[in-house]
Design a protein around this motif. Structure first.
Motif: not given
Length: 123
Positions: A42-45, A60-67, A94-95, A111-121
């Motif tokens: 789910g995180d990679v998707a 991208v980097l994941t900042s936070e992810m809840k499952i 993202t979800r 499962a359902t995931l809800l997360g925050t993705i951070v764009p980075v250079p």
């Protein structure tokens, strides 16, 4: 994702579907896919869904992810269907919904995931 034999089934702007077989190495004591496998897929998707909306010079980097684990992941494959709920320059929400596919082709929502993705250079 190579270890899980995961592959991209669909990738469009803001969405991504990944699929991986349930393997003994990623199963728990009852033979179900381990929650870590659902989380990883789910995180990679979610990451790919977010990345699909960015310029080529960004990563991208994941900042936070809840499952939320909804049911045992009993089946032959896991499928993660992710989407960007809210794109942003600094944060992307993202979800992902993860499903277990049974031998007969039926799917159960595990499962359902809800997360925050951070764009980075990139680089």
């Amino acid at each position: 994702m190579t270890s899980m034999a995961a592959r991209i089934e669909a990738l469009e702007a803001g969405t991504c579907t990944l699929e991986a077989p349930v393997q003994p190495a990623f199963s728990q004591q009852h033979g179900f896919a381990h929650a870590a496998a659902s989380f990883a897929l789910g995180d990679v998707a979610c990451g790919y869904a977010a990345l699909s909306m960015l310029d080529e010079d960004q990563e991208v980097l994941t900042s936070e992810m809840k499952i939320h684990l909804l049911a045992p992941a009993k089946g032959t494959h896991l499928i993660a269907r992710a989407e960007v709920i809210r794109p942003g320059r600094r944060l992307m929400i993202t979800r992902a919904d993860v499903f277990a596919r049974a031998q007969d082709g039926s799917e159960s929502h595990v499962a359902t995931l809800l997360g925050t993705i951070v764009p980075v250079p990139r680089g």
